[in-house]
Design a protein around this motif. Sequence first.
Motif, mmCIF file in Angstrom:
data_model
loop_
_atom_site.group_PDB
_atom_site.id
_atom_site.type_symbol
_atom_site.label_atom_id
_atom_site.label_comp_id
_atom_site.label_asym_id
_atom_site.label_seq_id
_atom_site.Cartn_x
_atom_site.Cartn_y
_atom_site.Cartn_z
ATOM 1 N N VAL A 183 5.097 16.287 20.769
ATOM 2 C CA VAL A 183 4.370 17.460 21.255
ATOM 3 C C VAL A 183 2.996 17.443 20.598
ATOM 4 O O VAL A 183 2.882 17.644 19.389
ATOM 5 N N ARG A 184 1.976 17.184 21.390
ATOM 6 C CA ARG A 184 0.640 16.989 20.841
ATOM 7 C C ARG A 184 -0.105 18.302 20.646
ATOM 8 O O ARG A 184 0.050 19.254 21.416
ATOM 9 N N GLU A 185 -0.919 18.338 19.614
ATOM 10 C CA GLU A 185 -1.740 19.516 19.337
ATOM 11 C C GLU A 185 -2.648 19.799 20.525
ATOM 12 O O GLU A 185 -3.228 18.892 21.110
ATOM 13 N N GLY A 186 -2.751 21.077 20.896
ATOM 14 C CA GLY A 186 -3.591 21.472 22.013
ATOM 15 C C GLY A 186 -2.847 21.672 23.305
ATOM 16 O O GLY A 186 -3.369 22.297 24.237
ATOM 17 N N THR A 187 -1.606 21.147 23.395
ATOM 18 C CA THR A 187 -0.820 21.341 24.608
ATOM 19 C C THR A 187 -0.257 22.752 24.645
ATOM 20 O O THR A 187 -0.196 23.461 23.629
ATOM 21 N N ILE A 188 0.202 23.150 25.841
ATOM 22 C CA ILE A 188 0.762 24.483 25.985
ATOM 23 C C ILE A 188 2.040 24.623 25.171
ATOM 24 O O ILE A 188 2.317 25.690 24.601
ATOM 25 N N ALA A 189 2.818 23.541 25.053
ATOM 26 C CA ALA A 189 4.051 23.575 24.258
ATOM 27 C C ALA A 189 3.725 23.756 22.778
ATOM 28 O O ALA A 189 4.369 24.539 22.072
ATOM 29 N N TYR A 190 2.727 23.031 22.302
ATOM 30 C CA TYR A 190 2.327 23.130 20.890
ATOM 31 C C TYR A 190 1.888 24.560 20.558
ATOM 32 O O TYR A 190 2.241 25.100 19.501
ATOM 33 N N LYS A 191 1.146 25.174 21.465
ATOM 34 C CA LYS A 191 0.659 26.537 21.218
ATOM 35 C C LYS A 191 1.806 27.538 21.175
ATOM 36 O O LYS A 191 1.816 28.450 20.341
ATOM 37 N N ALA A 192 2.794 27.373 22.056
ATOM 38 C CA ALA A 192 3.941 28.283 22.043
ATOM 39 C C ALA A 192 4.758 28.119 20.770
ATOM 40 O O ALA A 192 5.229 29.102 20.183
ATOM 41 N N LEU A 193 4.897 26.880 20.305
ATOM 42 C CA LEU A 193 5.670 26.624 19.091
ATOM 43 C C LEU A 193 4.969 27.162 17.845
ATOM 44 O O LEU A 193 5.599 27.741 16.960
ATOM 45 N N THR A 194 3.676 26.953 17.763
ATOM 46 C CA THR A 194 2.945 27.365 16.561
ATOM 47 C C THR A 194 2.645 28.862 16.529
ATOM 48 O O THR A 194 2.570 29.465 15.467
ATOM 49 N N GLU A 195 2.486 29.467 17.715
ATOM 50 C CA GLU A 195 2.185 30.897 17.779
ATOM 51 C C GLU A 195 3.442 31.753 17.910
ATOM 52 O O GLU A 195 3.378 32.976 17.816
ATOM 53 N N ASN A 196 4.589 31.084 18.168
ATOM 54 C CA ASN A 196 5.873 31.774 18.291
ATOM 55 C C ASN A 196 5.815 32.912 19.310
ATOM 56 O O ASN A 196 6.261 34.034 19.054
ATOM 57 N N GLN A 197 5.243 32.614 20.471
ATOM 58 C CA GLN A 197 5.177 33.595 21.537
ATOM 59 C C GLN A 197 4.913 32.898 22.869
ATOM 60 O O GLN A 197 4.534 31.730 22.900
ATOM 61 N N LYS A 198 5.140 33.623 23.954
ATOM 62 C CA LYS A 198 4.827 33.084 25.272
ATOM 63 C C LYS A 198 3.333 32.841 25.383
ATOM 64 O O LYS A 198 2.518 33.679 24.995
ATOM 65 N N VAL A 199 2.962 31.686 25.917
ATOM 66 C CA VAL A 199 1.563 31.323 26.070
ATOM 67 C C VAL A 199 1.326 30.889 27.513
ATOM 68 O O VAL A 199 2.146 30.173 28.095
ATOM 69 N N SER A 200 0.233 31.343 28.104
ATOM 70 C CA SER A 200 -0.139 30.891 29.446
ATOM 71 C C SER A 200 -1.652 30.732 29.503
ATOM 72 O O SER A 200 -2.372 31.684 29.233
ATOM 73 N N GLU A 201 -2.116 29.538 29.818
ATOM 74 C CA GLU A 201 -3.550 29.281 29.900
ATOM 75 C C GLU A 201 -3.837 27.916 30.501
ATOM 76 O O GLU A 201 -2.943 27.109 30.722
ATOM 77 N N PHE A 202 -5.121 27.677 30.767
ATOM 78 C CA PHE A 202 -5.570 26.379 31.256
ATOM 79 C C PHE A 202 -5.662 25.397 30.094
ATOM 80 O O PHE A 202 -6.079 25.752 28.994
ATOM 81 N N ILE A 203 -5.304 24.163 30.359
ATOM 82 C CA ILE A 203 -5.473 23.069 29.402
ATOM 83 C C ILE A 203 -6.339 22.010 30.079
ATOM 84 O O ILE A 203 -6.044 21.597 31.216
ATOM 85 N N ASP A 204 -7.402 21.577 29.425
ATOM 86 C CA ASP A 204 -8.326 20.653 30.084
ATOM 87 C C ASP A 204 -7.761 19.231 30.152
ATOM 88 O O ASP A 204 -6.696 18.934 29.618
ATOM 89 N N ARG A 205 -8.500 18.357 30.813
ATOM 90 C CA ARG A 205 -8.009 17.018 31.135
ATOM 91 C C ARG A 205 -7.956 16.073 29.936
ATOM 92 O O ARG A 205 -7.435 14.955 30.044
ATOM 93 N N ASP A 206 -8.488 16.469 28.785
ATOM 94 C CA ASP A 206 -8.580 15.558 27.644
ATOM 95 C C ASP A 206 -7.216 15.088 27.141
ATOM 96 O O ASP A 206 -7.084 13.978 26.634
ATOM 97 N N LEU A 207 -6.185 15.913 27.272
ATOM 98 C CA LEU A 207 -4.884 15.593 26.686
ATOM 99 C C LEU A 207 -4.027 14.670 27.552
ATOM 100 O O LEU A 207 -3.424 13.722 27.066
#
Length: 214
Positions: A50-74
């Motif tokens: 699970v790479r830093e910056g992905t939507i999964a990484y953000k949900a795991l680190t923030e311990n909450q539901k996350v919804s947003e755009f992720i750019d093409r870099d990943l």
Amino acid sequence: MQDLKLETIFDAIGELFSDEASIAVSNTEQYIYYRPSKRIDLKIKNGDPVREGTIAYKALTENQKVSEFIDRDLFGVPYYGMSVPLCQGGEIKGCVSAIFPTLATGKSVVTLKYNDGWVPVPFSEIMYLEASDRKTHVVTEKCSGTHKYTLNEFDFLLPKEDFVRCHRSFIVNVKHIKEIYPDTHSTLILIMSNQTKIPVSQSYTSYFRKLLTF
């Protein structure tokens, strides 16, 4: 139900959204399940970290539901994702992510219903969008019309560098904001280039300030 395997359940969930959304499941470190959709495939494999910056990484680190755009870099393609942590005994064990294509690809106009016809309007001319009377009203420099998409659907369509959700009923083009004033209870009022006043609700104020850096 006890005899059902998790992979069988995830496959069934993925089949429900197979035309639009890819489904990814991870533990706290790596992906353990992935089902691509017909519209978008991030080429995730079981065992990929699970790479830093992905939507999964953000949900795991923030311990909450996350919804947003992720750019093409990943992953090489931009996407809109929603991810929810999986908790057991008060501890995060992983997360489930739904991955949607961005509808902005290859598009630069919104076609509005106007009088008895339709008018294509470039993104840059849109000042704001308002959800009212079960319709989405799009206000531009030259005219105002309606569109069949909801504001949530426009969150996919409009370029994120210019358009910001500031209220459950409004999305604004930041390039058409003329002035910003404080309002009651830690909220804000935007004065648009056509002098329309648009509220920034309390739930969006912190996010809005962060995006516009003030």
